[in-house]
Design a protein around this motif. Structure first.
Motif, PDB file in Angstrom:
ATOM      1  N   ARG A  76       0.823  -1.203   0.000  1.00  0.00           N
ATOM      2  CA  ARG A  76       0.000   0.000   0.000  1.00  0.00           C
ATOM      3  C   ARG A  76       0.859   1.256   0.000  1.00  0.00           C
ATOM      4  O   ARG A  76       2.026   1.211   0.369  1.00  0.00           O
ATOM      5  N   TYR A  77       0.223   2.340  -0.422  1.00  0.00           N
ATOM      6  CA  TYR A  77       0.852   3.651  -0.325  1.00  0.00           C
ATOM      7  C   TYR A  77      -0.177   4.611   0.260  1.00  0.00           C
ATOM      8  O   TYR A  77      -1.385   4.362   0.210  1.00  0.00           O
TER       9      TYR A  77
ATOM     10  N   GLU B  39      -3.299   0.594  -3.481  1.00  0.00           N
ATOM     11  CA  GLU B  39      -2.523  -0.642  -3.440  1.00  0.00           C
ATOM     12  C   GLU B  39      -1.851  -0.856  -4.791  1.00  0.00           C
ATOM     13  O   GLU B  39      -2.458  -0.623  -5.838  1.00  0.00           O
ATOM     14  N   PHE B  40      -0.607  -1.312  -4.751  1.00  0.00           N
ATOM     15  CA  PHE B  40       0.135  -1.575  -5.977  1.00  0.00           C
ATOM     16  C   PHE B  40      -0.344  -2.876  -6.626  1.00  0.00           C
ATOM     17  O   PHE B  40      -0.396  -3.920  -5.979  1.00  0.00           O
TER      18      PHE B  40
ATOM     19  N   THR C 216      -4.077   1.308  -7.402  1.00  0.00           N
ATOM     20  CA  THR C 216      -5.401   1.888  -7.213  1.00  0.00           C
ATOM     21  C   THR C 216      -5.237   3.274  -6.609  1.00  0.00           C
ATOM     22  O   THR C 216      -4.201   3.598  -6.025  1.00  0.00           O
ATOM     23  N   TRP C 217      -6.279   4.073  -6.736  1.00  0.00           N
ATOM     24  CA  TRP C 217      -6.261   5.476  -6.297  1.00  0.00           C
ATOM     25  C   TRP C 217      -7.578   5.762  -5.603  1.00  0.00           C
ATOM     26  O   TRP C 217      -8.645   5.597  -6.193  1.00  0.00           O
TER      27      TRP C 217
ATOM     28  N   GLN D 157      -7.940   3.756 -10.974  1.00  0.00           N
ATOM     29  CA  GLN D 157      -6.674   3.059 -11.229  1.00  0.00           C
ATOM     30  C   GLN D 157      -5.730   3.979 -11.984  1.00  0.00           C
ATOM     31  O   GLN D 157      -6.134   4.667 -12.912  1.00  0.00           O
ATOM     32  N   VAL D 158      -4.459   3.977 -11.583  1.00  0.00           N
ATOM     33  CA  VAL D 158      -3.427   4.786 -12.222  1.00  0.00           C
ATOM     34  C   VAL D 158      -2.318   3.850 -12.708  1.00  0.00           C
ATOM     35  O   VAL D 158      -1.865   2.979 -11.960  1.00  0.00           O
ATOM     36  N   THR D 159      -1.909   4.049 -13.955  1.00  0.00           N
ATOM     37  CA  THR D 159      -0.752   3.346 -14.504  1.00  0.00           C
ATOM     38  C   THR D 159       0.224   4.410 -14.989  1.00  0.00           C
ATOM     39  O   THR D 159      -0.148   5.286 -15.773  1.00  0.00           O
TER      40      THR D 159
END
Length: 158
Positions: free
Chosen positions: A62-63, A80-81, A93-94, A105-107
């Motif tokens: 997680r971040y 979460e990565f 995820t964001w 979701q961020v890529t």
């Protein structure tokens, strides 16, 4: 009024792409994006200060990042990565806390070019155009900060 849906009955969502060519290596860009001590130096749109960054850089890790606004209010972003491919890609995820909605979701991809690294932010599962436009402005300003941070690092010799 109901939201439009995609085939299968899922709510329709929006995707945003933001690109920037940065004069740094993919490794430098990836590390600046994934190391808490570096995030504290550049993360956030203009007028926002990153006051806390926690990163457990592993799939499933997680971040959590704190954005403090000029009025003192703090907005927490967490997730979460889902994929980590150093130095080419981060997917996570964001969610804005206290996140009632499904996470976005961020890529982020880092592609080597002769002049540096093309950084592409793909932000998906955005629920509406207003949020998409706010995210777009935020990502543009975050990439400004990343570019300035890496330029300062280059001038300082590392």
């Amino acid at each position: 009024m109901s939201k439009s849906t995609e085939p299968g009955g899922k709510p329709a969502t929006l995707t945003l792409l933001v690109r920037r060519l940065i004069r740094a290596t993919p490794e430098q860009c990836f590390d600046a994006w994934s190391r808490p001590e570096e995030l504290l130096r550049w993360w956030g749109p203009r007028s926002v200060t990153c006051t806390s960054a926690e990163v457990d850089l592993r799939v499933g890790g997680r971040y959590r990042i704190a954005n403090q606004f000029p009025d003192g209010a703090t907005l927490w972003i967490s997730g979460e990565f889902a994929a980590i491919e150093r130095p080419r890609k981060l997917m996570y995820t964001w969610r804005l806390e206290p996140g009632a909605e499904l996470p976005e979701q961020v890529t982020v991809t880092f592609t080597r070019h002769a002049a540096g690294t093309e950084v592409i932010v793909a932000h998906e599962r955005i629920s509406d155009a207003v949020k998409r436009d706010r995210h777009e402005q935020g990502w543009i300003e975050c990439l400004d900060g990343l570019e300035q941070h890496l330029a300062r690092c280059a001038r300082a010799g590392g």
